[in-house]
Design a protein around this motif. Sequence first.
Motif, PDB file in Angstrom:
ATOM      1  N   GLY A 131      92.193  57.083 123.017  1.00 17.79           N
ATOM      2  CA  GLY A 131      92.545  57.890 123.406  1.00 17.79           C
ATOM      3  C   GLY A 131      91.267  59.626 124.012  1.00 17.79           C
ATOM      4  N   GLU A 132      92.095  60.573 124.407  1.00 11.64           N
ATOM      5  CA  GLU A 132      90.473  61.469 124.782  1.00 11.64           C
ATOM      6  C   GLU A 132      90.126  62.576 124.424  1.00 11.64           C
ATOM      7  N   GLU A 133      89.167  63.052 124.111  1.00 12.71           N
ATOM      8  CA  GLU A 133      88.744  64.686 123.735  1.00 12.71           C
ATOM      9  C   GLU A 133      88.193  65.405 124.258  1.00 12.71           C
ATOM     10  N   PHE A 134      88.325  66.885 123.755  1.00  6.63           N
ATOM     11  CA  PHE A 134      88.250  68.431 124.040  1.00  6.63           C
ATOM     12  C   PHE A 134      87.642  69.291 123.446  1.00  6.63           C
ATOM     13  N   LEU A 135      86.097  69.107 123.083  1.00  5.82           N
ATOM     14  CA  LEU A 135      85.711  69.886 122.517  1.00  5.82           C
ATOM     15  C   LEU A 135      85.128  71.189 123.045  1.00  5.82           C
ATOM     16  N   TYR A 136      85.035  72.528 121.810  1.00  2.00           N
ATOM     17  CA  TYR A 136      84.696  73.656 122.479  1.00  2.00           C
ATOM     18  C   TYR A 136      84.143  74.809 121.609  1.00  2.00           C
ATOM     19  N   VAL A 137      82.934  74.881 121.872  1.00  2.25           N
ATOM     20  CA  VAL A 137      82.081  75.947 121.008  1.00  2.25           C
ATOM     21  C   VAL A 137      82.468  76.823 120.736  1.00  2.25           C
ATOM     22  N   LEU A 138      82.571  77.037 119.316  1.00  2.25           N
ATOM     23  CA  LEU A 138      83.112  78.392 118.880  1.00  2.25           C
ATOM     24  C   LEU A 138      82.162  79.623 118.806  1.00  2.25           C
ATOM     25  N   THR A 139      81.124  79.076 117.451  1.00  2.00           N
ATOM     26  CA  THR A 139      79.707  79.189 117.515  1.00  2.00           C
ATOM     27  C   THR A 139      78.977  78.508 116.838  1.00  2.00           C
ATOM     28  N   GLY A 140      77.409  79.110 117.463  1.00  2.00           N
ATOM     29  CA  GLY A 140      76.152  79.009 116.864  1.00  2.00           C
ATOM     30  C   GLY A 140      75.989  77.613 118.542  1.00  2.00           C
ATOM     31  N   ASP A 153      85.696  60.604 127.903  1.00  2.00           N
ATOM     32  CA  ASP A 153      86.748  59.017 126.396  1.00  2.00           C
ATOM     33  C   ASP A 153      86.262  59.019 125.337  1.00  2.00           C
ATOM     34  N   ALA A 154      86.957  59.852 124.107  1.00  2.00           N
ATOM     35  CA  ALA A 154      87.066  59.258 122.784  1.00  2.00           C
ATOM     36  C   ALA A 154      86.295  58.028 122.281  1.00  2.00           C
ATOM     37  N   GLY A 155      86.884  57.266 123.330  1.00  2.00           N
ATOM     38  CA  GLY A 155      86.552  55.299 123.002  1.00  2.00           C
ATOM     39  C   GLY A 155      84.939  55.070 123.627  1.00  2.00           C
ATOM     40  N   MET A 156      84.523  55.650 124.066  1.00  3.78           N
ATOM     41  CA  MET A 156      82.558  56.032 124.226  1.00  3.78           C
ATOM     42  C   MET A 156      81.943  56.655 122.519  1.00  3.78           C
ATOM     43  N   GLY A 157      80.899  55.544 122.202  1.00  5.79           N
ATOM     44  CA  GLY A 157      80.721  57.054 121.148  1.00  5.79           C
ATOM     45  C   GLY A 157      80.112  57.710 121.153  1.00  5.79           C
ATOM     46  N   HIS A 158      80.523  58.757 120.065  1.00  6.12           N
ATOM     47  CA  HIS A 158      80.402  60.411 120.238  1.00  6.12           C
ATOM     48  C   HIS A 158      79.921  60.817 118.534  1.00  6.12           C
ATOM     49  N   ASN A 159      78.952  61.611 118.507  1.00  6.41           N
ATOM     50  CA  ASN A 159      78.650  62.263 117.315  1.00  6.41           C
ATOM     51  C   ASN A 159      77.387  63.102 118.539  1.00  6.41           C
ATOM     52  N   VAL A 160      78.174  64.792 117.200  1.00  3.26           N
ATOM     53  CA  VAL A 160      77.948  66.631 117.061  1.00  3.26           C
ATOM     54  C   VAL A 160      76.628  66.688 115.969  1.00  3.26           C
ATOM     55  N   ILE A 161      75.988  67.117 116.233  1.00  2.00           N
ATOM     56  CA  ILE A 161      74.887  67.928 115.145  1.00  2.00           C
ATOM     57  C   ILE A 161      74.753  69.599 115.546  1.00  2.00           C
ATOM     58  N   SER A 162      74.422  70.053 114.930  1.00  2.00           N
ATOM     59  CA  SER A 162      74.366  71.701 114.853  1.00  2.00           C
ATOM     60  C   SER A 162      73.027  72.167 115.145  1.00  2.00           C
ATOM     61  N   ILE A 163      72.696  72.538 116.274  1.00  2.00           N
ATOM     62  CA  ILE A 163      71.105  72.829 115.962  1.00  2.00           C
ATOM     63  C   ILE A 163      70.807  74.479 115.985  1.00  2.00           C
ATOM     64  N   SER A 164      71.752  75.045 114.842  1.00  2.00           N
ATOM     65  CA  SER A 164      71.476  76.746 114.553  1.00  2.00           C
ATOM     66  C   SER A 164      71.390  76.719 113.000  1.00  2.00           C
ATOM     67  N   VAL A 202      90.200  69.383 120.289  1.00  2.00           N
ATOM     68  CA  VAL A 202      91.432  68.714 120.927  1.00  2.00           C
ATOM     69  C   VAL A 202      90.801  67.053 121.255  1.00  2.00           C
ATOM     70  N   THR A 203      92.127  66.230 120.115  1.00  2.00           N
ATOM     71  CA  THR A 203      92.358  64.515 120.703  1.00  2.00           C
ATOM     72  C   THR A 203      93.261  64.160 121.402  1.00  2.00           C
ATOM     73  N   SER A 204      93.544  63.746 121.938  1.00  2.00           N
ATOM     74  CA  SER A 204      94.896  62.975 122.410  1.00  2.00           C
ATOM     75  C   SER A 204      95.247  61.555 121.654  1.00  2.00           C
ATOM     76  N   ILE A 205      96.596  61.963 120.931  1.00  2.00           N
ATOM     77  CA  ILE A 205      96.720  60.323 120.141  1.00  2.00           C
ATOM     78  C   ILE A 205      98.173  60.221 119.982  1.00  2.00           C
ATOM     79  N   ARG A 206      98.254  59.618 121.161  1.00  2.00           N
ATOM     80  CA  ARG A 206      99.311  59.105 121.844  1.00  2.00           C
ATOM     81  C   ARG A 206      98.988  58.115 122.959  1.00  2.00           C
TER      82      ARG A 206
END
Length: 208
Positions: A152-161, A184-195, A204-208
Amino acid sequence: MTDMFQEPSLIRLARASGEETRAAPVDLPARVRELRKARAWTLEQAAQEVGLARSTLSKIENGQMSPTYEALKKLALGLGISVPQLFTPAATPQAGGRMAVTKRGEGAGHPTTTYEHELLADQLVQKSMLPYRARIRARRFEEFDGWIRHEGEEFLYVLTGRVCLFTEFYQPVEMGRGDSAYYDAGMGHNVISISDDDATILWVTSIR
């Protein structure tokens, strides 16, 4: 279970209460005719647009001949779609609708060592999207057991920090409140906090 597999498990959770269904084969003649009429084209106009003889297009629409792959490519190009879309049924408008409201803190929890997910709209089954709020616990890339990858595909939106988005094919990107990314969520990805505190994001991730 390692964090590398936490994202796919969320997708499986979202699908768990719905039966998978197999789409019925598409009636290609009817589909071609539907696409032509949706553009308000006559047979003559459509034949000119797609580069086929009028008689050939008429035979395809009436099921009197099976188009070659070259003819399918011409049809798709002229109609402004891809070849697979010729075999994809048009979406059927729904008279009713579905709706789910998740009040703050009421989402289903799904904690991991690096993220703390809160699944949103969890009561809806067979969703096309998986929305969830995440508290980012990780502070270093090394805290992950490799890349997270899933369909699938993925959307990321930062809420705080502030966060740093690591992806397999791009340089790390630092993001603050209000910043977003779509990938593209098939591409390796990770998120860390730097706050100083854990950052929170909407995913939001597509699942179909």
